[in-house]
Write a protein that holds these residues in place. Structure first.
Motif, mmCIF file in Angstrom:
data_model
loop_
_atom_site.group_PDB
_atom_site.id
_atom_site.type_symbol
_atom_site.label_atom_id
_atom_site.label_comp_id
_atom_site.label_asym_id
_atom_site.label_seq_id
_atom_site.Cartn_x
_atom_site.Cartn_y
_atom_site.Cartn_z
ATOM 1 N N PRO A 29 0.834 -1.207 0.000
ATOM 2 C CA PRO A 29 0.000 0.000 0.000
ATOM 3 C C PRO A 29 0.873 1.263 0.000
ATOM 4 N N LEU A 30 0.275 2.362 -0.380
ATOM 5 C CA LEU A 30 1.024 3.614 -0.487
ATOM 6 C C LEU A 30 1.220 4.278 0.870
ATOM 7 N N VAL A 31 2.429 4.761 1.105
ATOM 8 C CA VAL A 31 2.633 5.579 2.303
ATOM 9 C C VAL A 31 1.908 6.907 2.065
ATOM 10 N N PRO A 32 1.501 7.592 3.143
ATOM 11 C CA PRO A 32 0.684 8.799 2.955
ATOM 12 C C PRO A 32 1.300 9.821 1.994
ATOM 13 N N ALA A 33 2.627 9.988 2.038
ATOM 14 C CA ALA A 33 3.242 11.028 1.207
ATOM 15 C C ALA A 33 3.021 10.785 -0.284
ATOM 16 N N LEU A 34 2.828 9.526 -0.685
ATOM 17 C CA LEU A 34 2.692 9.219 -2.110
ATOM 18 C C LEU A 34 1.250 9.259 -2.595
ATOM 19 N N GLN A 35 0.311 9.465 -1.656
ATOM 20 C CA GLN A 35 -1.096 9.444 -2.071
ATOM 21 C C GLN A 35 -1.467 10.780 -2.696
ATOM 22 N N SER A 36 -1.098 10.938 -3.960
ATOM 23 C CA SER A 36 -1.381 12.198 -4.629
ATOM 24 C C SER A 36 -1.431 11.971 -6.132
ATOM 25 N N TRP A 55 4.869 19.276 -6.421
ATOM 26 C CA TRP A 55 4.369 18.262 -5.492
ATOM 27 C C TRP A 55 4.992 18.449 -4.107
ATOM 28 N N ALA A 59 6.004 21.085 -2.780
ATOM 29 C CA ALA A 59 5.414 22.248 -2.116
ATOM 30 C C ALA A 59 4.148 21.829 -1.372
ATOM 31 N N GLU A 60 3.472 20.804 -1.890
ATOM 32 C CA GLU A 60 2.231 20.364 -1.265
ATOM 33 C C GLU A 60 2.452 19.338 -0.169
ATOM 34 N N ALA A 61 3.415 18.464 -0.379
ATOM 35 C CA ALA A 61 3.570 17.346 0.559
ATOM 36 C C ALA A 61 4.592 17.637 1.644
ATOM 37 N N TRP A 62 5.669 18.326 1.314
ATOM 38 C CA TRP A 62 6.740 18.524 2.289
ATOM 39 C C TRP A 62 6.838 19.951 2.791
ATOM 40 N N GLY A 63 6.006 20.833 2.254
ATOM 41 C CA GLY A 63 6.021 22.187 2.786
ATOM 42 C C GLY A 63 7.045 23.100 2.156
#
Lengths: 664, 385
Positions: free
Chosen positions: B228-235, B312, B314-318
């Motif tokens: 399953p995908l780790v949360p950071a990759l769910q995009s 991406w 900018a959205e996931a890691w700030g």
């Protein structure tokens, strides 16, 4: 416009020479590659780690050299920024130098061409046509326009010249790509911490390196609300709020004030069926006097909240000060006989007087679930449920600390249950584990009782006396001296064991016994010690109840007592109850340069595709009326992909020839 | 054979065929959007439309690509139909377990790529155009099986659990397959356009190396399991960032292999100007230009991919840029090829030095692709070895 060519004098002034140097292609390529090589450093050496880690890794000598070179934060080191600045300067000079001619080239249809120069082009062909001059020109121009060329007719003295061009925007590609680099770097600079470094250099701010409460941080380490870019982080426990973020800088931090307050309501982790984490979410409320009512939002990874230009991201999570109930079981008889109940919290520090010494208890971690491999099992693939765990440190008055990791649930080993506690002296070491046997009631009471009896001098002495008499009766000895020395030896063995485990006893045998007797007396001593321990244990148990289980318990308890001296703690802390409080790790960022960077990115993409995939093609046709009739000279060139131009030119020639009803 | 090598093939298909193809693509996009209207968001709809348009352009004059797409569609749909809702059929059903289940398809792909490499080289060695053509056929088959495998794996992930389902470009195992397929397709595009079948073996060599790694990674490390995908990759960003990147990686790998061929031919030319290799291979000028074209294509896509990555991040890691090792190595790769292109376009360098540089570029790219995951720690820790 074209007057600038006058400046192409053979001797340049110094200023011109500097300008040309910065605009030179050699410098540009050197800078690109230098930047690439310099960037490698920061990927090989992990950046922005605690400075103590670097010190341990490199030793004091190299640590200082690397620190001076800025290697722990390469990408904001002055020398690195200097390379970037040079690249921007070099690119800017290129753009300034080339843009006027590029723009001209983009629009200008070249009309000052001679027949000879057309014939010198690689692609040129001429043919005769049967239609009259004017008609030919009109038809050709119409065809060029149809194919997307811009055309211009120039009447020469002896001929008519048609100049055509397509793909002039290719030159725009050049301008856009190079402009993009400048724009992106400027945007990046707007978001960098360079202003902070400058303020620090001026002495206006000071990086705080101590571990202080927010209210204690001096004003010099605080940043007020401003338009300035920053990237900070903050851990907010559930039910608490914060109006600051911590901006990490080198080995310390600065406190950035926010124009609003963030309250964390709830932090959640969802799991897949397999146990892997599926989502990290935080429900939060933004309190701001500008808002009619507080703003509630849920953020998760990949779904930040943007408020007033501040982006709030889900970055991490940690313990938010979970409440722990602990029973402290005495391992040292001076403390008392019963377990003492303690209420504490994760990250809390409390003082205790256990026995003679003052001890400081620092709770460092709590985990509600532990499905781990047994650290002492040979098969690392076998997972077990260890239940909740807590990590803590016990610090003595001298400041030395031992680190512990205790599991709440007993673990099963060889079908017997134990409380497991890991211990180590430094984070660099592996944990060593203490196994405390659990009694029939699932408690430590029986072990504790046994420990107490082992330490009960009167009881041990009495049992030693009993055993001495029985032993001597068996060998028919009744000397007064022998009796006393044997009883003393037995008591001493037990005391020695209690003080230092089997290791101390073995050491005593090896150092104190005469070598001749060591062979025979050594094993005898150990056997006597075991017998004594068994007698102490069974002194309270009814003989009828003694079975396999009791013998095994005895063995485990003896092993545990044997390792207590190495455990180094006067108490065993048993977690009895907890209330889990989590903290959400938020990253809060303000990046006013972001739109600028994105604009630069758009320029870059547009520019790259224009540059590579829109070749600039120029065509010329010279229509000439001579005695033999009308001749057409077609010539062309492309600034990209000459190989693609070959078939294009051939095809065009065919089309044009058919157009004018050519005679060849 | 030698006379046509390197000449440009710009044959256009009949307008009817072109319009038919465009129509089919438009219909397919509309059908997908209609079927999944309840679960697609605006980004997913955009991605479908973008994919359809890209495929329209790729396929309008390229019959090979049309047949490939058709085969992938039919066979993937067949596999999905057989699966129904029962994942265990992958092991029990004959068609699935021997052909269409993702693992079987990948095995076919691996075998076919290796066979294609052998065929191309045999064709080159024995000057047999037929054998080389077999190589082309095998490469098409391999790419098709690989693509079917990816499609079926996509479905399989949803059969494991609705929340587990995701596009199979999420870890090192899956992207290695993507790399093999994309590199093969890019090569096939240029093979048709420039009549450069004799370069096939060289390009396929790098794909075979990827396949060897893939097999080791799957069998030795069990990496083929769908996770399953780790949360950071769910995009939705993953759906565009990763494939764009692999167009870049694929072309850079291909450019390096053309570089190898270039150096080999250039070396042979000084020793034995009329030798078989020199005769059979495209001229140095063609290879030089091809190297440039391929790197330009890769550079364009790599630029886009890196920018998508920044958006991406900018959205996931700030932050759009964090100097994370993977990001930094992407920049290094980008700078390297930027310098290469400047050398070539502005300074007019060509020949052996540029070929050497293209080969070195592969190692830089390889480190960015693999080395970072193996040796460095950072935010991009999805594909650990």
């Amino acid at each position: 416009m074209s007057e600038t060519s006058d400046s192409q004098a053979p001797r340049y002034t110094l200023g011109q020479r500097i300008f040309l140097f910065f605009g030179s292609m050699d410098l540009a390529i050197t800078l690109l590659l230098t930047l690439a090589v310099a960037s490698v450093i920061g990927t090989v050496l992990q950046q922005n780690q605690p400075y103590t880690d670097y010190l341990i890794k490199f030793g004091p000598f190299w640590f200082e050299i690397f620190e001076t070179a800025g290697l722990y934060d390469v990408y904001s080191a002055l020398w690195f920024l200097a390379i970037l600045t040079l690249l921007v300067v070099s690119t800017s000079v290129c753009v300034i130098r080339q843009t006027p001619s590029m723009i001209r080239d983009m629009w200008h249809l070249r009309t000052h061409v001679q027949e000879k120069s057309l014939q010198a082009l690689r692609h040129n062909i001429s043919w005769k046509v049967s239609t009259p001059e004017n008609q030919t020109v009109t038809a050709l121009m119409a065809e060029f326009t149809k194919q997307g060329f811009r055309v211009k007719q120039t009447d020469k003295t002896d001929a008519i010249l048609i100049s055509a061009m397509r793909g002039g925007m290719n030159r725009l590609g050049y301008i856009l790509t190079h402009l993009a680099i400048i724009v992106i770097c400027v945007g990046g600079l707007m978001d960098s911490n360079l202003p902070l470094k400058f303020a620090e250099w001026q002495g206006k701010i000071k990086v705080e390196t101590r571990d202080l409460a927010v209210s204690q941080v001096p004003a010099k380490s605080r940043l007020s609300v401003s338009k300035q870019a920053f990237r900070g982080s903050i851990n907010i426990p559930e039910g608490r709020s914060s109006d600051v973020a911590f901006v990490a800088m080198r080995d310390g931090y600065l406190v950035q004030s926010l124009p609003f307050k963030i309250e964390v309501i709830d932090f959640r982790i969802e799991h897949y069926e397999t146990g892997q984490p599926k989502s990290f979410e935080t429900d939060l409320i933004v309190h701001d006097s500008d808002l009619a009512e507080p703003l509630a939002a849920t953020i998760s990874v990949n779904h930040p909240l943007i408020y007033k230009g501040y982006a709030i991201y889900q970055a991490s999570f940690s313990d938010g000060g979970s409440l722990l109930s602990i029973d402290a079981w005495p391992l040292d008889d001076r403390i008392g006989k019963e377990a003492i109940a303690i209420e504490t919290q994760v990250f809390q520090t409390s003082q205790f007087r256990w026995g003679e010494q003052k001890t400081q208890l620092e709770i460092t971690a709590f985990r509600p679930f532990n499905i781990n491999a047994d650290p002492t099992d040979d098969d690392p693939g076998r997972l077990r449920n260890f239940g909740p765990s807590m990590g803590f440190k016990l610090r003595s008055e001298t400041g030395e600390a031992m680190e512990y990791l205790n599991y709440m649930l007993p673990v099963t080993r060889n079908e017997r249950e134990f409380y497991l506690s890991g211990v180590r002296a430094s984070p660099a070491d592996e944990f060593g584990y203490l196994y405390l046997p659990v009694d029939n009631n699932g408690e430590l009471t029986e072990f504790n009782q046994f420990l107490k009896r082992v330490r009960d001098k009167a009881l041990v002495s009495a049992i030693a006396g009993e055993m001495m008499l029985e032993t001597l009766a068996a060998i028919d000895g009744s000397e007064e001296g022998l009796q006393q020395s044997l009883q003393q030896t037995l008591t001493m063995l037990v005391a020695m064991f209690e003080r230092g485990g089997f290791t101390t006893v073995t050491e005593f045998i090896e150092t104190s016994l005469p070598e001749a007797e060591r062979e025979t007396l050594g094993p005898a001593y150990l056997a006597m010690l075991r017998e004594m321990l068994a007698r102490i244990y069974f002194s309270k148990v009814d003989d009828e109840l003694v079975g396999e289980a009791e013998l095994l318990f005895l063995q485990d308890a003896v092993d545990a007592i044997g390792s207590l001296p190495r455990y180094g703690s006067p108490v065993f802390l048993m977690l009895t109850d907890y209330e889990h409080v989590e903290a959400s790790g938020l990253q809060i960022a303000r990046s006013p340069g972001k739109p600028v960077v994105y604009l630069g990115c758009a320029f870059l993409v547009a520019g790259v595709f224009l540059l590579f995939y829109l070749p600039q093609r120029r065509l010329w046709v010279l229509v000439k009326t001579q005695a033999q009739g009308v001749t057409v000279l077609l010539a062309g060139m492309s600034n990209r992909n000459p190989r693609d131009f070959d078939p294009f030119f051939d095809q065009l020639t065919n089309t044009l020839k058919q157009l004018n009803g050519n005679s060849h | 054979m030698t006379t046509t090598t390197g000449t440009l093939n710009l044959v256009e298909d009949r307008p009817f065929t072109q319009w038919l193809w465009r129509g089919v693509m438009a219909l397919a996009a509309m059908a997908l959007i209609a079927i999944y209207s309840s679960v697609f968001d605006i980004y997913e709809i955009s991605i479908v439309i973008f994919t359809a348009v890209a495929m329209m352009f790729l396929g309008q004059n390229w019959s090979g690509f049309r047949w490939h797409s058709l085969a992938v569609t039919i066979l993937s749909l067949l596999a999905i139909r057989i699966y129904g809702n029962d994942l265990t059929l992958g092991e029990t059903d004959f068609f699935l377990s021997y052909l269409l289940a993702s693992q079987s398809a990948f095995m076919w792909m691996s075998a076919l790529f290796v066979m294609a490499t052998v065929s191309y080289f045999a064709g080159l060695l024995f000057r047999s155009e037929f054998t080389a053509k077999v190589g082309t056929g095998l490469t098409w088959s391999a790419a098709t099986m690989g693509m079917i495998g990816l499609m079926v794996r996509w479905k399989e992930s949803y059969l494991i659990g609705a929340d587990v389902g995701h596009i199979p470009v999420s870890n090192l195992y899956e992207v290695f397959i993507l790399f093999s397929v994309i590199t093969a397709l890019i090569y096939l595009f240029y093979e048709r356009r420039y009549q450069i079948r004799s370069l096939g073996g060289f390009v396929l060599l790098v794909i075979s190396a990827a396949v060897a790694f893939l097999l080791w990674y799957g069998f030795e490390r069990g990496a083929h399991e769908i996770q399953p995908l780790v949360p950071a990759l769910q995009s939705y960003w993953m759906k565009i960032h990763v494939p764009a990147n692999f167009v870049g990686y694929g072309t850079f790998a291909m450019a390096a292999m053309i570089g190898v061929a270039y150096l080999l031919v250039s070396w042979q030319q000084t020793k034995n100007p009329n030798g078989r290799l020199v005769e059979a291979m495209p001229s140095l000028a063609v290879m030089d230009e091809l190297m440039y074209k391929v790197i330009a294509l890769g550079f364009a896509f790599f630029t886009v991919a890196t920018i998508l990555g920044a958006l991406w991040a900018a959205e996931a890691w700030g932050g759009y840029w964090s100097w994370d090792p993977k990001e930094t190595w992407a920049l290094i790769v980008w700078l390297n090829y930027a310098a290469w292109l400047h050398m070539r376009m502005t300074k007019g360098w060509s020949g052996n030095p540029m070929a050497w540089w293209a080969v070195i570029g592969l190692f830089v790219t390889l480190f960015a692709f693999l080395g970072v995951n193996m040796f460095l720690t950072g935010l991009h820790s999805y594909g650990t070895l």
